[in-house]
Design an enzyme around this catalytic site. Structure first.
Site, PDB file in Angstrom:
ATOM      1  N   CYS A 446      15.439 -39.483  63.505  1.00  0.00           N
ATOM      2  CA  CYS A 446      16.994 -39.300  64.188  1.00  0.00           C
ATOM      3  C   CYS A 446      17.403 -40.792  62.548  1.00  0.00           C
ATOM      4  CB  CYS A 446      17.118 -40.208  65.132  1.00  0.00           C
ATOM      5  SG  CYS A 446      15.663 -41.487  65.622  1.00  0.00           S
ATOM      6  N   ASP A 570      25.745 -40.067  67.712  1.00  0.00           N
ATOM      7  CA  ASP A 570      24.180 -40.093  68.311  1.00  0.00           C
ATOM      8  C   ASP A 570      23.721 -38.759  67.582  1.00  0.00           C
ATOM      9  OD1 ASP A 570      21.972 -39.773  69.328  1.00  0.00           O
ATOM     10  OD2 ASP A 570      23.168 -39.477  71.249  1.00  0.00           O
ATOM     11  N   HIS A 572      20.823 -37.423  67.667  1.00  0.00           N
ATOM     12  CA  HIS A 572      19.818 -36.829  68.536  1.00  0.00           C
ATOM     13  C   HIS A 572      20.640 -35.763  69.405  1.00  0.00           C
ATOM     14  CE1 HIS A 572      18.669 -40.892  68.851  1.00  0.00           C
ATOM     15  NE2 HIS A 572      17.530 -40.450  68.606  1.00  0.00           N
TER      16      HIS A 572
END
Lengths: 613, 491
Positions: A446, A570, A572
């Site tokens: 990440c 994000d 992820h």
């Protein structure tokens, strides 16, 4: 009758920012019955050569010098009033704007009518209306310049070339259509006649989705969509792409006229060495959509001539700068289009291939350009990497090589902060997340992805031309600077904000500010600091620490209540690059304080814009 | 199966050949009307050996005696003379004996060898043979064999390769004269090609090959407009003409009504839309005008590979190539476009070849300016064989140097195409004589004071070569005389 005056909201904002007494030239488009739209200005230097002579060819065709602007108590002589007014070709009634320093209050506009000034009211044109009423043409073509490497020879050959361009034998093809525009037979299409307008032409251009579905009923729907497929990143103008052809068949004369001469070939063998310079140019022009189609041919020719002038200027400048050494090798020029967000219109520059952005002479020229357009010399506007990205080219590249989604936050649901003010990332970025480029980084990559997103921002803003670093490159760099052991390279180990800042320093020469927050609960306290960051730096922020890493690209903050929400990108996400999914499922969206882990500490890596132009 | 369409006059011609010469052979010039139909446009007997034979009727020639060299050279010459829409499509034989038209005869077996010999010769001796604007190679040919004895015609398709194979082919005699649609076009050559390698003396032939390959590339990338309009490739010619006529009629009626009732100006302006396209007028004789349009780019194939290059010489072309082709209404528009491009290329290659054949020295000496004037194209109508169905005649072309008389064309047409022409009927004014004013002005424009200009070099076929020989002979004589004189004086 006095022309009607309109002024672009972009221009007004730029005028407002001028804080020193000076003067400048105004550029506008005449359209309709008699309307002048002012779109741009430049600041004139008080001594030496007038700036507009250097930069006028950089504007799209049809955007012409039409008057001058005075800031503060600038006198007519200081403003070179007479010279500039006499250079205004497109109208007998040049415009004069008088502007107070640092404010739009008291802005006065007047036209010169028979040597006298007459005040006129003006109307402000907002961005949306500009996009709706105007469009740009963009054409590509190539010529060869055969010349001696001297300024005189170049000027002469360029003149000959422009004459050839304007000889009536060019034919234009509207890309993706069978619409051809020529000088003798006008525009051939069953639905056009001599009263047809540019907007009707736009309606005939198929967009890729239509082509796929084979939908014929496009007339009404197509126009607003065109910009999405053939526009440029950062604006919503429709761009009409044009291919250039040349008719090799001469007109058949009347019955008894003499036949054209047959082929003969002249072989010359010269003592002097000449050079063949390829001139691959791209030319733009601005058009009101209500302009008659009949005008299109002349406008396109003018746009090519303008580009050739730009090339000529660029080639000759280089020769005069370069002290005459024994061997002068010309370099081939190329067109770069820019769309500075402040401008609201395109601007084209010609740069010589093989002459990098960081050559002192090139830097000097850019610095002058910033000054001429009253732009700060602290951020890049006209580096090659700043060049405008056109949707059709992005799509073309897309199908060949993969590119991540651009600016995924556009269109997300509002944050819901009452009385809040949004402070967002300033510019374009690409959304990098897990599993892209076939890298199996789920569970550990990440922060790497966040770094890639930050790097994409610097790339897209023109600060660097370095490709986005891969996971391996990042690891190798960290090992190289002795931050990590050799075993780290090729591993699946996490990195944090400090490593990110080191990488940014190493890859892009960018400094970062590291902010430490003891627990997730305290993150509300740094909302104002983040707001400040987005206002002054505007770069994406990486947030990491005890737990997962994220990218913050905005903050919505209410000073009175202290309520804040964070716009999160994000990394992820593991799904395909589908904007709708990403926004609906919240992989890009506004998050409240509860998003953060209250018990965990956080480190923020806030990249600082280098001073660069 | 392919079908060959012949006219009645072709039959008469075959009959005549067999009667007058007992055994003749020659070439077939034809046109591909569509995928399965070829039209025979013209048959031309090979007359190469006529002179060697004293009594033509007495010799008993067979297929085995066919002079493939003579046939190949006729083939090549004829393909240069016919318009881009036509080509030499095969060989014919006409004989008084019945076995030539019998597949099972010994005679017939030799025909294969003739084809492969001729084709091999064509490929070997000429590098411009079969150069088109497309890359398809022609390997199928027509073989016609006529026997006067039983008045039968044998028609076969010959495929080149692996010794060649014959396959079946239909043929039909058509009563009505073939319908031709005429297209006209010109191609303006105003290009400048830099001569990059200047370390050697400039070889004109090489440079001219350079021109051919450049123009070919341009033509391949070109688009062709008909009557100023882009027509879809897939449409066929007769549909195009029908549509065109309909549109023209509409335009005509609307313009006459608006002219009559001047009270309605808005209607008339709308009707006179933006197509200022010239309708196919009867004054044009139904000729359709074409325009060749080319992309304006530095590099047609790879835009990445463009560099600044140095040079110290140029090839500057000026003038144009006039093109006229004839198409069948069944042709597709794509065919028409290809024929026009091929015609321009063919004419360029031919005139350059004729020019280079006449050069005594392929090198340019160190003159600053050297002007080459290849011959210009002239047209002549092919009289229909035998019967006089005038008015629908197709035109072929030949090339004349400045100062050459049209009688050159008459002789060439007789030899290659077996047609009798009246020199008066040759159309000389499709292309004008090149004026070197172009280059003069260019020259004064760029060079200024350069006066080492060589006057136009116009080689005459053969003549220049013999002049050269005479020159050398005279020089030798003078040398011998002076040597003799030297010894005489000393002695």
């Amino acid at each position: 009758m006095l022309p009607k005056l309109r002024i672009s909201a972009f221009l007004l904002k730029r005028l407002e920012r001028v804080k020193l007494q000076c003067s400048g030239c105004l550029y506008g488009v005449f359209y309709g019955e008699s309307t002048l739209l002012l779109l741009s200005f430049n600041v004139e230097s008080s001594v030496g050569q007038l700036n507009y002579e250097q930069i006028q060819h950089k504007f799209p065709a049809e955007l012409d010098l039409c008057g001058l602007v005075k800031f503060g108590d600038c006198t007519d002589t200081e403003a070179h009033l007479n010279e500039i007014i006499s250079s205004v070709d497109i109208t007998d009634n040049p415009i004069l704007l008088q502007c107070q320093l640092g404010t739009l209050v008291g802005l006065r506009a007047s036209f010169f009518i028979h040597g006298k000034l007459e005040n006129v009211p003006f109307e402000v044109v907002e961005a949306a209306q500009l996009y709706n009423d105007f469009c740009f043409t963009r054409l590509k073509c190539g010529f060869f310049l055969h010349t001696l490497p001297t300024p005189e020879a170049i000027a002469k050959e360029m003149h000959a070339l422009r004459k050839r361009v304007a000889d009536g034998n060019l034919v234009f093809n509207v890309a993706h259509t069978k619409i051809y525009v020529s000088s003798n037979s006008g525009i051939q299409h069953q639905s056009f006649n001599c009263d047809s307008l540019i907007e009707q032409l736009i309606a005939e251009i198929p967009t890729p989705t239509e082509a796929a579905s084979g939908d014929k009923k496009k007339k009404a729907a197509a126009a607003p969509d065109l910009a999405k497929y053939y526009g440029a990143v950062g604006c919503a103008y429709d761009v009409i792409n044009i291919d250039v052809l040349r008719s090799r068949t001469r007109d058949f004369g009347a019955g008894d006229s003499l036949p054209y001469p047959a082929l003969s070939v002249c072989i010359t063998n010269e003592d002097t060495v000449k050079q063949e310079v390829p001139l691959e140019l791209e030319a733009m022009a601005i058009l009101c959509k209500k302009t008659k189609l009949l005008r299109l041919y002349d406008v396109l020719i003018e746009s090519i001539c303008r580009s050739l002038r730009l090339f000529e200027q660029c080639l000759i400048e280089r020769l005069t700068e370069q002290e005459t050494t024994s061997e002068v090798k010309l370099l081939s020029p190329r067109t770069y289009h820019f769309y500075p967000q402040e401008f609201g219109h395109f601007l084209s520059c010609a740069y010589l291939e093989q002459l990098g952005d960081d050559e002192p002479s090139v830097q000097e020229k850019r610095k002058r350009l910033h000054r001429q357009f009253a732009l700060p010399a602290t951020r890049p506007y006209f580096r090659r990497a700043n060049q405008c990205r056109f949707q059709d080219e992005i799509d073309a590249v897309d199908s060949a090589t993969w590119t991540p989604l651009l600016n995924t936050h556009l269109g997300v649901r509002p944050s819901g902060v009452t009385d809040g003010k949004e402070y967002l990332v300033n510019g374009n970025y690409h959304y990098y997340h897990y599993l892209q480029q076939q890298v199996q980084d789920k569970g550990w990559g990440c922060a790497y992805r966040s770094l890639q997103t930050i790097c994409s921002w610097f790339l897209l803003q023109g600060y660097t031309e370095r490709p986005i670093p891969t996971h391996l490159e990042i690891q190798e760099y960290l090992h190289k600077i002795n931050d990590k052991p050799a075993s780290f390279v090729g591993s699946s180990q996490w990195i944090g904000s400090t490593e990110l800042s080191m990488c940014l320093q190493g890859f892009l020469n960018v400094d970062s500010k590291i902010l430490h927050v003891a627990s997730g609960a305290e993150l509300s306290t740094i909302a104002s600091e983040l707001a400040m960051h987005f206002q002054t730096q505007g770069t994406p922020v990486m947030i990491g620490g005890g737990v997962l890493a994220h990218t913050i690209i905005g903050v919505d903050y209410c000073v009175q209540t202290g309520q804040a929400k964070f716009l999160i990108l994000d990394p992820h996400y593991t799904g395909p690059d589908d904007l709708a999914t990403i926004q609906i499922k919240g992989w890009c969206g506004w998050k409240g304080l509860d998003f953060w882990d209250k018990k965990s500490y956080y480190n923020l890596c806030m990249p600082q814009r280098p001073i660069l132009y | 199966m392919r079908t060959v369409l012949l006219s009645k006059s072709d039959e008469l011609y075959l009959e005549k050949c067999a009667q007058e010469h007992s055994f003749s052979y020659g070439i077939i010039i034809g046109h591909q009307a569509d995928v399965s139909k070829s039209i025979v446009v013209h048959l031309a007997r090979n007359s190469e050996e006529d002179a060697d034979l004293e009594d033509l009727t007495d010799v008993r020639l067979t297929i085995r005696d066919i002079n493939s060299q003579a046939l190949a050279s006729q083939w090549l010459s004829a393909s240069k003379m016919c318009p881009g829409s036509f080509d030499v499509i095969g060989i014919f034989i006409a004989s008084v004996r019945p076995d030539v038209a019998n597949e099972r005869s010994e005679e017939f077996k030799n025909a294969k060898k003739v084809f492969s010999d001729v084709y091999d010769l064509l490929l070997k001796t000429n590098n411009s043979f079969g150069v088109y604007t497309t890359d398809m190679a022609q390997t199928d040919f027509v073989f016609l064999s006529y026997s006067l004895a039983d008045k039968t015609l044998l028609c076969k398709n010959y495929t080149y390769g692996n010794g060649g194979t014959f396959s079946n082919m239909d043929f039909r005699f058509v009563e009505k004269p073939f319908e031709w649609i005429q297209f006209e076009c010109n191609y303006d050559l105003d290009d400048v090609i830099p001569i990059l390698d200047t370390t050697r003396r400039i070889n004109i032939e090489e440079q001219f090959q350079n021109i051919i390959s450049t123009i070919r590339k341009y033509l391949i990338a070109s688009e062709v407009f008909l009557q100023n309009e882009l027509i879809d490739d897939t449409m066929d010619l007769q549909t195009f003409i029908k549509k065109k006529k309909l549109k023209d009629d509409k335009l005509k009626t609307s313009s006459t009504t608006s002219a009559g009732g001047a009270a309605n100006p808005s209607a008339s302006s709308a009707a006179s839309s933006m197509h200022l396209l010239s309708p196919i007028e009867s004054s044009n004789g139904g000729v359709i005008r074409a325009n060749i349009i080319m992309p304006v780019k530095c590099q047609l194939d790879d835009p990445k590979d463009i560099k600044v290059r140095e040079f110290s010489g140029t090839l500057r072309m000026s003038g144009m190539i006039f093109s006229r082709v004839y198409c069948n209404p069944r042709n597709s528009i794509a065919d028409v476009k290809r024929y026009l491009r091929d015609d321009v290329l063919r004419s360029l290659i031919t005139r350059i070849q004729v020019y280079c054949d006449g050069l005594t020295d392929p090198h340019v000496n160190n003159e600053a300016v050297y002007i080459s004037e290849p011959p210009r194209r002239v047209f002549f109508a092919i009289p229909s064989n035998g019967s006089s169905t005038s008015g629908n005649a197709v035109q072929f072309s030949e090339y004349l140097f400045r100062g050459e008389a049209p009688t050159v064309v008459v002789a060439q047409a007789k030899q290659v195409l077996d047609v009798e022409l009246d020199p008066e009927t040759i159309y000389l004014d499709a292309e004008g004589l090149p004026d070197d004013v172009n280059f003069n002005s260019m020259q004064t424009d760029t060079e200024g004071e350069d006066t080492r200009r060589l006057t136009s070099t116009m080689p005459k076929r053969e003549l220049s070569r013999s002049l050269y020989m005479v020159g050398i002979a005279v020089a030798l004589l003078v040398l011998l005389a002076s040597v003799a004189l030297h010894y005489a004086m000393n002695g």
